[in-house]
Write an enzyme that holds these catalytic residues in place. Structure first.
Site, PDB file in Angstrom:
ATOM      1  CG  HIS A 164      18.858  10.452  23.413  1.00 44.44           C
ATOM      2  ND1 HIS A 164      20.183  10.480  23.550  1.00 44.44           N
ATOM      3  CD2 HIS A 164      18.527  11.043  22.358  1.00 44.44           C
ATOM      4  CE1 HIS A 164      20.597  10.740  22.429  1.00 44.44           C
ATOM      5  NE2 HIS A 164      19.911  10.953  21.579  1.00 44.44           N
ATOM      6  CB  SER A 285       6.230  -7.428  46.686  1.00 45.72           C
ATOM      7  OG  SER A 285       6.628  -7.011  48.148  1.00 45.72           O
ATOM      8  CE  LYS A 291       6.541  -3.365  43.243  1.00 48.12           C
ATOM      9  NZ  LYS A 291       7.808  -3.677  43.796  1.00 48.12           N
ATOM     10  CD  GLU A 298      12.846  -6.963  37.443  1.00 48.15           C
ATOM     11  OE1 GLU A 298      12.255  -5.698  37.471  1.00 48.15           O
ATOM     12  OE2 GLU A 298      12.777  -7.730  38.448  1.00 48.15           O
TER      13      GLU A 298
END
Length: 487
Positions: A164, A285, A291, A298
């Site tokens: 979870h 970024s 970043k 992804e």
């Protein structure tokens, strides 16, 4: 080449050309040019079989075979230089036949005797899948090898395991990696299991009713590398079950890659910091210089949705189609190639990401907290004869008391434990339970996170990759374990 030079395999009873808008929807050369080798291989085999059955002379067969060799070299050169074919024909079948006519003359007009584009296209697609799908299997095995190597090298790293997305129990980092290796192994086995149904040759089925000439379909199939023939001509030209099966498989494989990617994305965040992705598989970024984005993972995660969508969309195309061949089926190759290419890229990106990432073992340890040993405390009570339900309740009481005192389970004084239940034992016995190493080592049963159990998994996977019989996770009492099970 102008459209007036366009070579059509049909049209004798038509007085007008198809409209431009229909051609845009109908023409498939941009997609099925990828099948030129398979189309030429099928044509070579078909010509030989026509010759053997007495329906093609030796001279015409030789002209066709020689001409097809030249066509293959011409197309291969053109595609390597420009990446596309600029022929005006609607599909690769028409292109090959027109180019063959230029090399072999009127002998080329005999090649399509008793053959339909229906069985020709179905054969080309199956041939392409038979030669291409093993590449996906090899990429999967390479990813599994990467996981095995990391699991071997990082066997002693202990990290938090989650259910979870909440901290659950300590596990070996290797156990986490191997959980995906086993799922990917099943993907390889499912892919290999498809090949038998795929390896059935439709050629010789004609458009719908079969072949009116005495063609030996079994000999024809074997000459192309198929294991068998399709058993029914109508089934042969209309069935796309093998493509549905592949697309469903690709979607499931994509889901496995997506879940692995999601875990690694989470673990690479500053909040977790367990892994650091390499520059090769990260991006930055355009606005925020600090970043480090896990874009590769992804994209893999997003691709899973696209693979699932392709699987569903083609299944929807098939729903409600009347027998046998319908032009709706032309979309099969576009979706097949797209899913194949996407999945292959995802497998390579995932393997590269895992191969080059860094694992912060000290950070993994710092992510552990004593509350994750609550189950271990319950097990200790069970070993002292306390029923598990009562043990579970007693640990819950201890957790509540620790919260009231503002400490964790390890910081809860021994007298507090004894006040809850004398079965907690001595201070020394209790303190010995708060050990990450001892925690993972108690899970020594087959499939567990104990070192011996993990090493057994590694041995079984390595044996499987070498093609040896896999170790039985739980040998029967009357069986001698495989050598890799022996210590």
């Amino acid at each position: 080449m102008s459209n007036k030079d366009r070579y059509q395999l049909w049209g004798g009873c038509f007085s007008e050309e198809p409209s431009a808008v229909l051609r845009r929807l109908n023409d498939s050369l941009a997609v099925d040019s990828r099948l030129y080798r398979e189309d030429i291989a099928g044509s070579r085999a078909w010509a030989r079989e026509l010759h053997r059955s007495g329906h093609l002379s030796e001279q015409d067969n030789s002209a066709i075979q020689s001409g097809l060799d030249k066509v293959e070299k011409d197309i291969e050169k053109e595609l390597s230089q420009t990446g596309r074919l600029n022929d005006p024909e609607e599909d690769i079948h028409s292109v090959v036949e027109r180019r063959l006519h230029a090399h072999a003359g009127d002998a080329a007009l005999r090649l399509h005797t008793a053959r339909s584009r229906n069985d020709q296209s179905a054969t080309d697609t199956r041939l392409w899948m038979l030669t291409s799908l093993p590449t996906l299997g090899a990429a999967l095995k390479q990813l599994i090898e990467v996981l095995i190597k990391r699991a071997t090298d990082e066997l002693n790293i202990i990290a938090p395991g989650y259910t979870h997305l909440q901290r659950a129990q300590p596990i070996r980092w290797s156990q986490f990696l191997l959980s995906y290796a086993w799922g990917l192994r099943d993907d390889v086995m499912r892919l290999e299991e498809q090949m038998g149904r795929l390896s059935r040759c439709p050629l010789g089925s004609g458009a719908i009713a079969g072949c009116a000439l005495p063609i030996d379909r079994t000999r024809l199939a074997w000459s192309l590398g198929f294991q068998d023939i399709t058993p029914n001509s109508m089934f042969a030209v209309s069935s796309r079950d093998h493509i549905v099966e592949f697309l469903n498989w690709a979607a499931l494989c994509g889901i496995h890659l997506s879940r692995l990617s999601e875990d690694l994305i989470i673990y690479s965040s500053q909040e977790f910091g367990i892994v650091r992705l390499s520059d090769q598989f990260s991006t930055g970024s355009s606005l925020m210089p600090q970043k480090r984005n896990p874009d590769g993972l992804e994209l893999v995660r997003g691709a899973a949705g696209l693979l699932l969508g392709d699987s569903f969309s083609f299944t929807c195309v098939l729903k409600g189609l009347p027998s046998t061949y319908n032009k709706d089926l032309q979309s099969d190759k576009e979706i097949l190639f797209r899913s194949y290419d996407r999945l292959l890229d995802c497998l390579k990106v995932t393997a590269g990401t895992i191969c080059t990432m860094e694992v912060n073992s000290s950070r993994a340890i710092r992510c552990l907290e004593p509350g994750m040993l609550a189950t271990d405390l319950a097990h200790a009570l069970v070993r002292r004869g306390v029923p598990f339900r009562r043990a579970h309740h007693l640990i819950g009481v201890a957790l509540r008391r620790a919260s009231e005192l503002g400490v964790d389970l390890q910081g809860l004084p021994h007298n507090e434990y004894v006040a809850i239940s004398p079965e907690f034992g001595t201070d020394k016995e209790l303190a010995s339970l708060f050990s990450w190493e001892s925690s993972v080592e108690q899970y020594s049963s087959a499939g567990g996170t104990g070192q011996q159990a993990v090493e057994h998994q590694l041995g079984a996977l390595k044996d499987w990759l070498r093609g040896q019989p896999p170790c039985s996770p739980v040998p029967r009492p009357d069986e001698t374990p495989y050598p890799c099970c022996l210590k």
